[in-house]
Write a protein that holds these residues in place. Structure first.
Motif, PDB file in Angstrom:
ATOM      1  N   TYR A  62      54.876  22.908  -7.445  1.00 54.96           N
ATOM      2  CA  TYR A  62      55.990  22.949  -8.207  1.00 54.96           C
ATOM      3  C   TYR A  62      55.771  22.297  -9.628  1.00 54.96           C
ATOM      4  CZ  TYR A  62      58.924  24.463  -4.270  1.00 54.96           C
ATOM      5  OH  TYR A  62      59.714  25.111  -3.498  1.00 54.96           O
ATOM      6  N   ASP A 100      65.783  36.536  -0.568  1.00 57.07           N
ATOM      7  CA  ASP A 100      64.917  36.030  -1.544  1.00 57.07           C
ATOM      8  C   ASP A 100      64.193  34.855  -1.448  1.00 57.07           C
ATOM      9  OD1 ASP A 100      63.453  35.782  -3.706  1.00 57.07           O
ATOM     10  OD2 ASP A 100      65.179  36.142  -5.453  1.00 57.07           O
ATOM     11  N   MET A 148      62.338  33.286  -3.140  1.00 57.10           N
ATOM     12  CA  MET A 148      62.214  32.566  -4.445  1.00 57.10           C
ATOM     13  C   MET A 148      63.537  32.079  -5.203  1.00 57.10           C
ATOM     14  SD  MET A 148      59.090  32.294  -4.148  1.00 57.10           S
ATOM     15  CE  MET A 148      58.844  31.111  -5.464  1.00 57.10           C
ATOM     16  N   ASP A 149      64.469  32.037  -4.185  1.00 57.35           N
ATOM     17  CA  ASP A 149      65.959  31.642  -4.626  1.00 57.35           C
ATOM     18  C   ASP A 149      66.526  30.996  -3.710  1.00 57.35           C
ATOM     19  OD1 ASP A 149      68.026  31.286  -6.257  1.00 57.35           O
ATOM     20  OD2 ASP A 149      68.854  33.324  -6.062  1.00 57.35           O
ATOM     21  N   LEU A 150      65.788  29.970  -3.131  1.00 56.44           N
ATOM     22  CA  LEU A 150      66.465  28.940  -2.133  1.00 56.44           C
ATOM     23  C   LEU A 150      66.411  27.468  -2.730  1.00 56.44           C
ATOM     24  CD1 LEU A 150      64.196  30.268   0.852  1.00 56.44           C
ATOM     25  CD2 LEU A 150      66.635  30.906   0.239  1.00 56.44           C
ATOM     26  N   ARG A 151      67.435  26.750  -2.352  1.00 55.55           N
ATOM     27  CA  ARG A 151      67.518  25.271  -2.630  1.00 55.55           C
ATOM     28  C   ARG A 151      66.966  24.579  -1.572  1.00 55.55           C
ATOM     29  NH1 ARG A 151      73.429  22.183  -3.591  1.00 55.55           N
ATOM     30  NH2 ARG A 151      72.353  20.295  -4.449  1.00 55.55           N
ATOM     31  N   SER A 195      64.989  24.249  -6.710  1.00 56.34           N
ATOM     32  CA  SER A 195      65.100  25.741  -6.205  1.00 56.34           C
ATOM     33  C   SER A 195      63.591  26.027  -6.216  1.00 56.34           C
ATOM     34  CB  SER A 195      65.784  26.588  -7.391  1.00 56.34           C
ATOM     35  OG  SER A 195      65.506  27.991  -7.241  1.00 56.34           O
ATOM     36  N   THR A 196      63.329  26.994  -5.398  1.00 51.13           N
ATOM     37  CA  THR A 196      61.907  27.516  -5.114  1.00 51.13           C
ATOM     38  C   THR A 196      61.476  28.345  -6.435  1.00 51.13           C
ATOM     39  OG1 THR A 196      62.953  29.539  -4.025  1.00 51.13           O
ATOM     40  CG2 THR A 196      62.052  27.984  -2.653  1.00 51.13           C
ATOM     41  N   LYS A 197      62.632  28.672  -7.251  1.00 53.45           N
ATOM     42  CA  LYS A 197      62.181  29.178  -8.714  1.00 53.45           C
ATOM     43  C   LYS A 197      61.138  28.378  -9.357  1.00 53.45           C
ATOM     44  CE  LYS A 197      66.751  31.455  -9.191  1.00 53.45           C
ATOM     45  NZ  LYS A 197      67.867  31.708  -9.815  1.00 53.45           N
ATOM     46  N   ASP A 198      61.137  27.214  -9.099  1.00 52.09           N
ATOM     47  CA  ASP A 198      60.303  26.048  -9.912  1.00 52.09           C
ATOM     48  C   ASP A 198      58.676  26.254  -9.446  1.00 52.09           C
ATOM     49  OD1 ASP A 198      60.097  24.357 -11.852  1.00 52.09           O
ATOM     50  OD2 ASP A 198      59.530  22.580 -10.511  1.00 52.09           O
ATOM     51  N   ASP A 254      54.281  31.990  -6.436  1.00 52.50           N
ATOM     52  CA  ASP A 254      55.366  32.363  -5.283  1.00 52.50           C
ATOM     53  C   ASP A 254      54.539  32.556  -3.746  1.00 52.50           C
ATOM     54  OD1 ASP A 254      54.224  34.849  -5.157  1.00 52.50           O
ATOM     55  OD2 ASP A 254      55.847  35.769  -6.637  1.00 52.50           O
ATOM     56  N   THR A 271      68.437  26.431   1.866  1.00 55.90           N
ATOM     57  CA  THR A 271      69.316  27.397   2.019  1.00 55.90           C
ATOM     58  C   THR A 271      69.093  28.500   3.337  1.00 55.90           C
ATOM     59  OG1 THR A 271      69.650  27.442  -0.509  1.00 55.90           O
ATOM     60  CG2 THR A 271      70.628  29.329   0.908  1.00 55.90           C
TER      61      THR A 271
END
Length: 316
Positions: free
Chosen positions: A88, A231, A233-236, A250-253, A257, A304
């Motif tokens: 991250y 997704d 890659m879009d979880l909090r 978020s897993t976006k960071d 991936d 999430t």
């Protein structure tokens, strides 16, 4: 439309059994499936064939058990555990700053800039950092976590864990997620004082002692099939310590991936059904806050759609 369900491991004071979870009800898979799997791992060993049966059971199972009446164990006992470190972006930058030598002449701003450039280079060169953990460190999502007497800086690390559903060897990132059965929550505790070897700096990191004390990997509560995680890659990810939010990201960071991590591990070894690929922890660890784990602390970890785990720390 398929009824959402999850998998777990439960007991009523006797031998644990694999269960299918729908809301607040559990179906005992060792009884409900004609091939009587004794463990969740046995279900994952034949995942492709089991999925249609699980979908059917989620809608039409009989003899449901009340979830509140059951003890919840770690959802899976994996054969192998692979752990991603420094994945991250903000977390790595914070760690670089926190681990600067006391005599370092670099300012905090310079250290953060150097760490950011390092992360950019790693992403360009496609070089994740993965090491091996021990299954014996896994404990249940509501079990107490014993802080060993030899650990002076125990820290939390909330992580998304991918669970493998079919063998993967040298798979591409484009095909990697087809080998993932689902996802669960892991809290990958770390003895910060033991991460780096002080006796010989050239040896580097000591992940055996830093990561693998019994109970240092609370897992679960459930394994949620990939079809119910639109997704990854879009979880909090949110971790609260004694009710106060410490990690919220978020897993976006992620730098790499889930697909890239699974592919990367599979280039060296063969991932097996039930294996865990931990995907790294976001910013907000105890080292960042200047507050490490203590006797009596309660950690509550949520991702999430994957539920919540709650563990209490107990001094050895």
């Amino acid at each position: 439309m398929a009824t959402p369900f999850a998998l777990g491991t439960f007991s009523t004071g006797h031998e644990p059994f694999p269960g299918l979870v729908v809301e607040d009800r559990v179906a005992d898979l060792s009884q409900a499936l004609p091939w009587h799997p004794a463990t969740t791992l046995a279900v994952l060993d034949r995942w492709a064939g089991a999925l249609p049966e699980l979908r059917e059971l989620a809608q039409h199972a009989k003899n449901w058990l009340d979830l509140a009446s059951l003890r919840v164990h770690a959802p899976i006992a994996p054969r192998q555990v692979f752990q991603s470190g420094a994945n991250y972006r903000q977390h790595v930058i914070d760690l670089v700053v926190a681990h600067r030598p006391e005599d370092d002449q670099e300012t905090e701003e310079q250290a953060r800039a150097r760490a950011a450039e390092l992360m950019d280079r790693r992403a360009r060169e496609d070089q994740p950092y993965v090491f091996v953990g021990l299954p014996s460190a896994i404990t249940g999502p509501y079990d107490d976590v014993v802080l060993p007497s030899w650990c002076t800086q125990p820290d939390w690390e909330l992580e998304l864990a991918a669970v493998i559903g079919r063998p993967a060897h040298r798979v591409t990132p484009e095909n990697a997620l087809a080998h993932v059965a689902g996802y669960t929550i892991a809290n990958d505790l770390t003895a910060r004082d033991l991460v780096f070897r002080k006796d010989m700096r050239e040896i580097g990191t000591d992940w055996l002692r830093a990561k693998n004390a019994p109970g240092f990997t609370p897992l679960g509560p459930y394994l949620v099939p990939a079809e119910f995680v639109p997704d990854p890659m879009d979880l909090r990810l949110v971790l609260k310590l004694n009710g106060e939010t410490r990690q919220d990201e978020s897993t976006k960071d992620m730098i790499f991936d889930v697909a890239r991590l699974v592919s990367y591990v599979s280039q060296t070894t063969t991932l097996l059904p039930g294996d865990l690929v931990l995907t790294g922890s976001p910013a907000g660890n105890g080292l960042h806050w200047g507050r490490l784990l203590r006797d009596g602390d309660v950690m509550e970890s949520t991702i999430t759609g994957l539920g919540t785990q709650r563990t209490r720390c107990v001094a050895e």
